[in-house]
Design a protein around this motif. Sequence first.
Motif, PDB file in Angstrom:
ATOM      1  N   UNK A 218       0.842  -1.202   0.000  1.00 44.39           N
ATOM      2  CA  UNK A 218       0.000   0.000   0.000  1.00 44.39           C
ATOM      3  C   UNK A 218       0.874   1.247   0.000  1.00 44.39           C
ATOM      4  N   UNK A 219       1.918   1.243   0.812  1.00 42.31           N
ATOM      5  CA  UNK A 219       2.827   2.402   0.826  1.00 42.31           C
ATOM      6  C   UNK A 219       3.490   2.601  -0.530  1.00 42.31           C
ATOM      7  N   UNK A 220       3.962   1.520  -1.116  1.00 45.14           N
ATOM      8  CA  UNK A 220       4.606   1.592  -2.423  1.00 45.14           C
ATOM      9  C   UNK A 220       3.628   2.171  -3.451  1.00 45.14           C
ATOM     10  N   UNK A 221       2.391   1.708  -3.406  1.00 41.99           N
ATOM     11  CA  UNK A 221       1.370   2.182  -4.347  1.00 41.99           C
ATOM     12  C   UNK A 221       1.073   3.661  -4.153  1.00 41.99           C
ATOM     13  N   UNK A 222       0.973   4.086  -2.902  1.00 39.68           N
ATOM     14  CA  UNK A 222       0.648   5.492  -2.623  1.00 39.68           C
ATOM     15  C   UNK A 222       1.694   6.422  -3.238  1.00 39.68           C
ATOM     16  N   UNK A 223       2.963   6.135  -2.977  1.00 38.71           N
ATOM     17  CA  UNK A 223       4.012   7.003  -3.503  1.00 38.71           C
ATOM     18  C   UNK A 223       4.098   6.881  -5.018  1.00 38.71           C
ATOM     19  N   UNK A 224       4.003   5.661  -5.510  1.00 33.90           N
ATOM     20  CA  UNK A 224       4.097   5.448  -6.952  1.00 33.90           C
ATOM     21  C   UNK A 224       2.997   6.145  -7.719  1.00 33.90           C
ATOM     22  N   UNK A 225       1.767   6.080  -7.232  1.00 35.85           N
ATOM     23  CA  UNK A 225       0.648   6.735  -7.910  1.00 35.85           C
ATOM     24  C   UNK A 225       0.763   8.250  -7.834  1.00 35.85           C
ATOM     25  N   UNK A 226       1.270   8.745  -6.716  1.00 35.14           N
ATOM     26  CA  UNK A 226       1.447  10.191  -6.589  1.00 35.14           C
ATOM     27  C   UNK A 226       2.479  10.712  -7.581  1.00 35.14           C
ATOM     28  N   UNK A 227       3.412   9.852  -7.962  1.00 36.18           N
ATOM     29  CA  UNK A 227       4.466  10.245  -8.902  1.00 36.18           C
ATOM     30  C   UNK A 227       4.109   9.942 -10.359  1.00 36.18           C
ATOM     31  N   UNK A 228       2.925   9.362 -10.573  1.00 32.76           N
ATOM     32  CA  UNK A 228       2.468   9.114 -11.941  1.00 32.76           C
ATOM     33  C   UNK A 228       2.370   7.662 -12.338  1.00 32.76           C
ATOM     34  N   UNK A 229       2.697   6.735 -11.435  1.00 33.20           N
ATOM     35  CA  UNK A 229       2.557   5.315 -11.737  1.00 33.20           C
ATOM     36  C   UNK A 229       1.101   4.879 -11.706  1.00 33.20           C
ATOM     37  N   UNK A 230       0.819   3.737 -12.309  1.00 34.77           N
ATOM     38  CA  UNK A 230      -0.547   3.219 -12.374  1.00 34.77           C
ATOM     39  C   UNK A 230      -0.782   2.176 -11.281  1.00 34.77           C
TER      40      UNK A 230
END
Length: 337
Positions: A218-230
């Motif tokens: 969940x943490x990885x997803x939060x930061x990744x999505x904030x930076x433009x990841x899907x």
Amino acid sequence: MDKANILVLGSGGFGLSLAVMLNGMGHDVTVWSKFRTELDDIRRDGENKAKLPGVKISEKIRLTDDISEVKGKDLVIFGIPVNFVRSVAKEAAPFIDEKTVLVNTGKGLEGGSLKFISQVIFEETGKKIVVLTGPSHAEEVAIGMPTTVIAASEIPEQAEYVQSVMSNSTLRIYNNDDVIGCEIGGALKNVIALCAGICDGMGFGDNTKAALMTRGIWEISRLGMALGGRQETFAGLSGVGDLIVTCTSMHSRNRRAGILIGQGVSPDEAVKQVGTVEGYFCTKAAYELSRKCGICLPITEKCYNVLYNGASPRDAIRELMGRPKRQESEISLYDLK
């Protein structure tokens, strides 16, 4: 599959594992290292006893310390620690042909700049790269255990080329155009794996590790999505897949270092004993990046405090368990509570 002319930058475990595999597929393979003594040891022993023991390096694989040999190659693979990527890319840049496809296998963020490794290589070479990532221990790739990874690139033709050249009966490659998501997944899973090792070293069990890994993705997803990841990227091989293998295997240097820390060894000494521990450096970069973006990463923050501020792992666990009660699916990415 046409035979390719390939150079691997780095004579460490993963670079050598790919060199062995690609040589076995019939490609022309050269391995470069700046450390001539390491190359001499490989020539003498027929293996890298320190980083890939027991895996024989064929005499057909050329070994060189001349960086200019990147010239004329179809594929150049960066297989070196993240902190050294910029200097090697800068050194290699004058010799890289326009047609050459660049691949990076390192997982992390550049310290200081907090940039993705694809950004670092682009700044030094002017070339978009392919990110090769996913659950892939060098020890298993080298001996042909079935493995699946991701080739991520903004240029579909480049990812397809890597897929064509490197796929075989034991390595299955999927393509993806979410470079940011794939890089964040590969980088931050090292942080969570360090934490998993700390929990193991403290004697915690399966419940703890399952909770850590689930909240970790969940943490990885939060930061990744904030930076433009899907979001879907983090449910795939470069996210949850890589997280599983790194948190559960003794092949993982991050987990091994974490075990030592959980047993009471200082973080500096644990890294010294294990060797290259990408999660140690990535924890600092990820923490700084999360603060810059205004993203709450509780596990990463506690890991940062343990590694760099002398915090007790047991206190960190207690503070995580005592956080305010929340819904499992938190809607807001930008939330510092």
